[in-house]
Design a protein around this motif. Structure first.
Motif, mmCIF file in Angstrom:
data_model
loop_
_atom_site.group_PDB
_atom_site.id
_atom_site.type_symbol
_atom_site.label_atom_id
_atom_site.label_comp_id
_atom_site.label_asym_id
_atom_site.label_seq_id
_atom_site.Cartn_x
_atom_site.Cartn_y
_atom_site.Cartn_z
ATOM 1 N N THR A 132 -3.431 6.594 -2.077
ATOM 2 C CA THR A 132 -2.744 5.305 -1.981
ATOM 3 C C THR A 132 -2.938 4.501 -3.263
ATOM 4 O O THR A 132 -3.991 4.567 -3.892
ATOM 5 C CB THR A 132 -3.299 4.492 -0.791
ATOM 6 O OG1 THR A 132 -3.081 5.237 0.401
ATOM 7 C CG2 THR A 132 -2.627 3.147 -0.650
ATOM 8 N N PRO A 142 -4.146 12.294 -4.482
ATOM 9 C CA PRO A 142 -5.429 11.643 -4.776
ATOM 10 C C PRO A 142 -5.930 11.995 -6.172
ATOM 11 O O PRO A 142 -5.889 13.155 -6.587
ATOM 12 C CB PRO A 142 -6.364 12.207 -3.690
ATOM 13 C CG PRO A 142 -5.450 12.570 -2.562
ATOM 14 C CD PRO A 142 -4.192 13.076 -3.245
ATOM 15 N N ASN A 169 -4.867 -1.744 -7.276
ATOM 16 C CA ASN A 169 -6.084 -1.050 -6.849
ATOM 17 C C ASN A 169 -7.326 -1.923 -7.014
ATOM 18 O O ASN A 169 -8.384 -1.460 -7.431
ATOM 19 C CB ASN A 169 -6.258 0.279 -7.589
ATOM 20 C CG ASN A 169 -5.346 1.357 -7.045
ATOM 21 O OD1 ASN A 169 -4.678 1.173 -6.030
ATOM 22 N ND2 ASN A 169 -5.305 2.496 -7.717
ATOM 23 N N PRO A 171 1.582 4.908 0.107
ATOM 24 C CA PRO A 171 0.833 6.089 0.531
ATOM 25 C C PRO A 171 1.461 7.396 0.055
ATOM 26 O O PRO A 171 2.525 7.406 -0.559
ATOM 27 C CB PRO A 171 0.935 5.993 2.060
ATOM 28 C CG PRO A 171 2.332 5.464 2.270
ATOM 29 C CD PRO A 171 2.556 4.485 1.124
ATOM 30 N N SER A 195 -8.686 7.995 -3.424
ATOM 31 C CA SER A 195 -9.043 9.244 -2.749
ATOM 32 C C SER A 195 -8.215 9.463 -1.489
ATOM 33 O O SER A 195 -8.108 10.586 -1.001
ATOM 34 C CB SER A 195 -10.535 9.261 -2.412
ATOM 35 O OG SER A 195 -10.844 8.179 -1.548
ATOM 36 N N ASP A 196 -7.614 8.394 -0.965
ATOM 37 C CA ASP A 196 -6.730 8.505 0.205
ATOM 38 C C ASP A 196 -5.265 8.675 -0.197
ATOM 39 O O ASP A 196 -4.376 8.661 0.651
ATOM 40 C CB ASP A 196 -6.887 7.289 1.111
ATOM 41 C CG ASP A 196 -6.504 5.986 0.429
ATOM 42 O OD1 ASP A 196 -6.252 5.976 -0.802
ATOM 43 O OD2 ASP A 196 -6.447 4.947 1.121
ATOM 44 N N ARG A 209 0.874 -1.169 0.000
ATOM 45 C CA ARG A 209 0.000 0.000 0.000
ATOM 46 C C ARG A 209 0.911 1.219 0.000
ATOM 47 O O ARG A 209 1.447 1.606 1.038
ATOM 48 C CB ARG A 209 -0.908 0.029 1.235
ATOM 49 C CG ARG A 209 -1.837 -1.171 1.369
ATOM 50 C CD ARG A 209 -2.943 -1.112 0.325
ATOM 51 N NE ARG A 209 -3.882 -2.224 0.433
ATOM 52 C CZ ARG A 209 -3.775 -3.363 -0.250
ATOM 53 N NH1 ARG A 209 -2.761 -3.565 -1.047
ATOM 54 N NH2 ARG A 209 -4.678 -4.302 -0.137
#
Length: 190
Positions: A166, A99, A127, A95, A163-164, A93
């Motif tokens: 990631t 976004p 994803n 980060p 949207s985060d 993941r």
């Protein structure tokens, strides 16, 4: 024209410095995130980061092979990153991305253990979408004209950060043996 080139170069250099200061987390305008799967990092690659599951190992063949084989690798990486890997089911993941921005996810594979077609086949999802189904590293090399032994494979996919901020890469057990990955690069598009 020279001024535009200089501006892009300065932005890229600033991105590298900011990326180093933030532990390699990419932000808009940066060169991206590179992860040494199973390894200690170096050469601009982070140590194996943002991962859960799996196990790590190193090349035990006694040789280096030709992992940056031009028929299957578009963006060569250093030998040290090819020599380490994560195997078994695992999830990355990544980060800190912008976004909704587009990124090229570059996945690097070199099977230092098996040498014949059909000995390892697994799936990869990015994803949540399967991008490689029953992926056989050796088959990919053989299809490109290689003998299958110690040649690297790069697979690239353009994806949108969630949207985060990631991007998720999941290595999923397939019909034969376990998944394996040597490195991941997430590079901004544009």
């Amino acid at each position: 024209m020279k001024m535009a080139w200089r501006s892009r170069m300065i932005a890229a250099l600033v991105g590298v410095v900011v990326g180093m200061a933030t532990g390699g987390v990419a932000h808009a305008g940066e060169v991206g995130v590179q992860i040494d799967s199973g390894g200690a990092g170096g050469n601009g690659f982070l140590p194996d980061s943002y991962v859960t599951g799996g196990a790590t190992d190193t090349n035990r063949t006694g040789g280096n092979g030709l992992p940056n084989w031009s028929r299957t690798v578009a963006h060569p990486i250093p030998q040290e990153q090819w020599n380490t890997f994560r195997f078994l089911e695992s999830s990355y993941r990544v980060p800190g991305l912008t976004p909704g921005a587009s990124y090229e996810v570059r996945l690097y594979f070199d099977d230092w253990y098996w040498s014949k077609v059909g000995q390892r086949a697994f799936d990869v999802a990015v994803n949540g979408t399967v991008v490689l189904n029953d992926f056989d590293i050796i088959q990919t090399v053989v299809t490109a004209g290689g003998d299958g032994r110690n040649l690297g494979v790069e697979k690239d996919f353009t994806v949108t950060a969630g949207s985060d901020g990631t991007i998720a890469v999941d290595l999923i057990r397939g019909p034969v043996d376990q998944p394996l990955i040597n490195a991941i690069a997430v590079v901004p598009v544009g």
